[in-house]
Design a protein around this motif. Structure first.
Motif, PDB file in Angstrom:
ATOM      1  N   CYS A 214     -29.419  25.187 -26.257  1.00  0.00           N
ATOM      2  CA  CYS A 214     -28.225  26.431 -25.589  1.00  0.00           C
ATOM      3  C   CYS A 214     -28.712  27.656 -26.772  1.00  0.00           C
ATOM      4  N   ARG A 215     -27.706  27.188 -28.421  1.00  0.00           N
ATOM      5  CA  ARG A 215     -27.672  27.690 -29.471  1.00  0.00           C
ATOM      6  C   ARG A 215     -29.247  28.730 -29.348  1.00  0.00           C
ATOM      7  N   LEU A 216     -29.913  28.624 -29.533  1.00  0.00           N
ATOM      8  CA  LEU A 216     -31.353  29.054 -29.705  1.00  0.00           C
ATOM      9  C   LEU A 216     -31.095  29.915 -28.572  1.00  0.00           C
ATOM     10  N   MET A 217     -31.087  30.024 -26.922  1.00  0.00           N
ATOM     11  CA  MET A 217     -30.683  31.254 -26.248  1.00  0.00           C
ATOM     12  C   MET A 217     -30.042  31.345 -25.849  1.00  0.00           C
ATOM     13  N   GLY A 218     -28.766  31.545 -26.810  1.00  0.00           N
ATOM     14  CA  GLY A 218     -27.692  32.544 -27.203  1.00  0.00           C
ATOM     15  C   GLY A 218     -26.325  32.490 -26.025  1.00  0.00           C
ATOM     16  N   VAL A 219     -26.735  31.275 -25.458  1.00  0.00           N
ATOM     17  CA  VAL A 219     -25.614  31.051 -24.528  1.00  0.00           C
ATOM     18  C   VAL A 219     -24.834  29.513 -24.737  1.00  0.00           C
ATOM     19  N   ASP A 220     -23.558  29.439 -23.670  1.00  0.00           N
ATOM     20  CA  ASP A 220     -22.835  28.125 -24.538  1.00  0.00           C
ATOM     21  C   ASP A 220     -22.818  27.050 -23.036  1.00  0.00           C
ATOM     22  N   ARG A 221     -24.119  27.373 -22.540  1.00  0.00           N
ATOM     23  CA  ARG A 221     -23.900  26.162 -21.883  1.00  0.00           C
ATOM     24  C   ARG A 221     -25.091  26.546 -20.658  1.00  0.00           C
ATOM     25  N   PRO A 222     -25.993  24.944 -20.697  1.00  0.00           N
ATOM     26  CA  PRO A 222     -26.718  25.077 -19.663  1.00  0.00           C
ATOM     27  C   PRO A 222     -27.037  25.913 -18.522  1.00  0.00           C
ATOM     28  N   ALA A 223     -28.005  26.479 -18.608  1.00  0.00           N
ATOM     29  CA  ALA A 223     -28.479  27.377 -17.041  1.00  0.00           C
ATOM     30  C   ALA A 223     -27.931  26.006 -15.832  1.00  0.00           C
ATOM     31  N   ALA A 224     -28.640  25.268 -16.136  1.00  0.00           N
ATOM     32  CA  ALA A 224     -28.298  23.722 -14.486  1.00  0.00           C
ATOM     33  C   ALA A 224     -27.027  23.818 -14.823  1.00  0.00           C
TER      34      ALA A 224
END
Length: 577
Positions: A214-224
């Motif tokens: 998640c951190r790698l993609m710059g998001v707070d939570r999973p996409a699913a």
């Protein structure tokens, strides 16, 4: 709404009985079985496992309706009314991989691309799934449950993207940033290697790796919105297949028992988990939407798989689950495999991506001479790109986040030109360098970039002279399992399958016998080989080459500075420079 009912009670016969109930919307009905499953780029012709296809309709007295076969995996049906129909057939489920079906008395696994027929005009309709299981078995399905029983898929794409694991398994739950996750495994393990049961830190470390993604993609939570891990432990298997809401992993129990086994499994889990962004939602335009009946050329598989293969080595360190030394060792092993692959000089990275359907998944004894995996060479290029970007004050994670924002998060497929533009915005010289690296057959300047972070490559030469041939143990004599193009064996006219009977009149019984006669301490000279081919005994003169590299390792530069060490740590933990 089509309803798919799967009866798995004939588990000891490896048979899945399928029934699809549907109310047609038109008098002419066409339906087909997918030929491949997304994430595994090979036409698999799943229809070869299908038998006993029949269609019946309410009001037709229970008689079987005539079908016209359009292609090996598609059929046409003419109806006199729009009364509900029932399509029934049986599938053999006897192949244990992450992309096929396997059913026995211990468990069942279904890759639904190999099971579910697509009814023309219903691709974007909701589908209902029902399962009939042996007593005491339960189902692990990454779909929303239907209040009336079973599960609901939003459309056919989501249905075939759904792996199904069934059996008397234990399920372990954990959460990632508040999102519910499940871990289910099947297959015996060696004593002391039980995950979860004997390793109380496993789920916590898995959660940490997921959060690192998640951190790698710059998001707070999973996409699913929810996620299912399924692990199959086998004797020596390895692999995974990604899905929107789940992943299926295959791993060897012997490999798990080794000191590095747990770390390797974490890397595999990280690879497939990251795919819920890169590949599944951040998807090549050529795969938007999927075409289940044919191969599609995808020039950017080097990004989809190569980038993911590179960062999966780093994510466990980022998550605090391994050491810097272990990651350097793993990267060195990857670089060694790459540098020892002669096919990298023949097949470009772009060509490897485009030819995936006909080469990567169909290797033979000659493949190493002419092809290179876009997973492996893509990972090497990703390493080079990351270090190149760091020279310009950026890094690979920034590119991933920007592409996610511009393409993945909004469902927009990318093309190779979009990728090159994204890299070029942060390092303008990549406008020329990146296309050259993709289309060329040379190596990127690895040593130059590794020096930035205080690392160097060390070569290990073989203990014997180079025969240009891989000798495998045979029945009474070693057998040529692979012959290097333009190597000593090839120059002598030898080929794959030749049995090496004697060298300079001395009987050979094992590969080691031949290697012991051409040790590195003496000068290469012509040797007389007695060999057998196609039942006939022949002779050849083979002149070995000097010892060749057998391995490369990644080592710290003893003259490296503290600045290099700091840059190396930021690089290996995927932090910005």
């Amino acid at each position: 709404m089509p309803e798919l009912n799967l009866d798995l009670t004939a588990c000891h016969q490896h048979l899945v009985r399928v029934r699809i109930s549907h109310r047609p919307r038109q008098g002419r009905l066409v339906f087909s079985l997918p030929s491949w499953t997304p994430g595994s780029y090979l036409i698999r012709d799943y229809v070869r496992q299908l038998e006993g296809l029949e269609v019946r309709q309410v009001g037709q007295g229970g008689s079987v309706l005539p079908l016209r076969r359009l292609t090996p995996s598609s059929w046409q049906l003419e109806l006199s009314s729009l009364q509900p129909i029932e399509i029934s057939y049986t599938l053999l489920a006897a192949e244990l991989t992450v992309r096929t079906c396997h059913l026995n008395g211990e468990h069942g696994f279904l890759a639904l691309a190999a099971v579910a027929l697509e009814i023309e005009g219903e691709r974007w309709s909701c589908h209902r799934l029902q399962l009939n299981l042996p007593p005491s078995w339960q189902a692990f399905v990454p779909l929303a449950e239907d209040p009336g029983g079973g599960w609901l898929a939003q459309n056919f794409d989501q249905l075939v993207d759904t792996p199904i694991e069934v059996g008397p398994h234990r399920c372990h739950s954990f959460s990632v940033a508040g999102v519910p996750h499940r871990w289910v495994s099947w297959g015996p393990v060696l004593e002391g290697c039980e995950l979860v049961e004997s390793d109380p830190h496993w789920l916590k470390h898995l959660e940490s790796v997921c959060l690192a993604c998640c951190r790698l993609m710059g998001v707070d939570r999973p996409a699913a919105a929810h996620y299912l891990f399924v692990l199959h432990l086998s004797d020596a298997g390895y692999g995974g297949l990604e899905h929107d809401l789940s992943t299926v992993l295959q791993f060897g129990r012997r490999a798990l028992a080794r000191p590095e086994g747990r770390r390797k499994l974490l890397q595999l889990a990280a690879h497939e988990y990251l795919h819920q962004w890169n590949v599944r939602r951040l998807r090549p335009a050529e795969l938007t939407p999927y075409r289940y009946d044919q191969a599609v050329v995808v020039p950017s598989l080097w990004f989809a798989e190569g980038i993911t293969s590179y960062v999966d080595r780093l994510l466990p360190l980022t998550a605090g689950c391994c050491t810097e030394a272990e990651v350097i060792e793993d990267l060195g092993a990857d670089l060694s495999r790459y540098l020892l692959s002669p096919g990298r000089r023949i097949q470009s990275l772009r060509a490897s991506s485009e030819e995936a359907w006909v080469k990567l998944y169909r290797p033979d004894a000659f493949s190493a001479n002419s092809q290179i995996s876009y997973y492996l060479k893509g990972a090497v290029l990703a390493l080079v790109l990351d270090l190149h970007l760091r020279r310009a004050g950026s890094c690979l994670p920034v590119i991933l986040r920007e592409l996610w924002s511009s393409h993945g998060a909004v469902g927009r497929g990318y093309r190779e030109a979009d990728l090159i533009a994204a890299f070029t915005r942060h390092a303008p010289d990549l406008a020329e360098l990146l296309p050259t690296w993709l289309a060329g057959d040379g190596d990127p300047p690895l040593a130059n970039y590794l020096a930035d972070v205080g690392l160097g490559l060390k070569v290990t030469l073989g203990a014997s002279q180079e025969l240009g041939c891989r000798l495998d143990s045979g029945t009474g004599a070693p057998c040529a399992g692979g012959v290097q193009r333009d190597g000593p064996a090839a120059r002598a006219g030898l080929t794959v399958g030749d049995e090496w009977l004697a060298l300079d009149g001395i009987r050979l019984r094992t590969p080691e016998d031949a290697l012991a006669m051409v040790t590195a301490g003496e000068s290469p000279r012509a040797r007389q080989l007695l060999f057998s081919r196609d039942g006939l005994v022949r002779t050849a003169t083979i002149t070995p080459d000097p010892p060749a590299p057998v391995a490369w390792s990644l080592l710290l530069d003893p003259d490296g500075t503290e600045t290099m060490a700091q840059q190396r740590l930021r690089w290996l933990t995927l932090e910005a420079p």
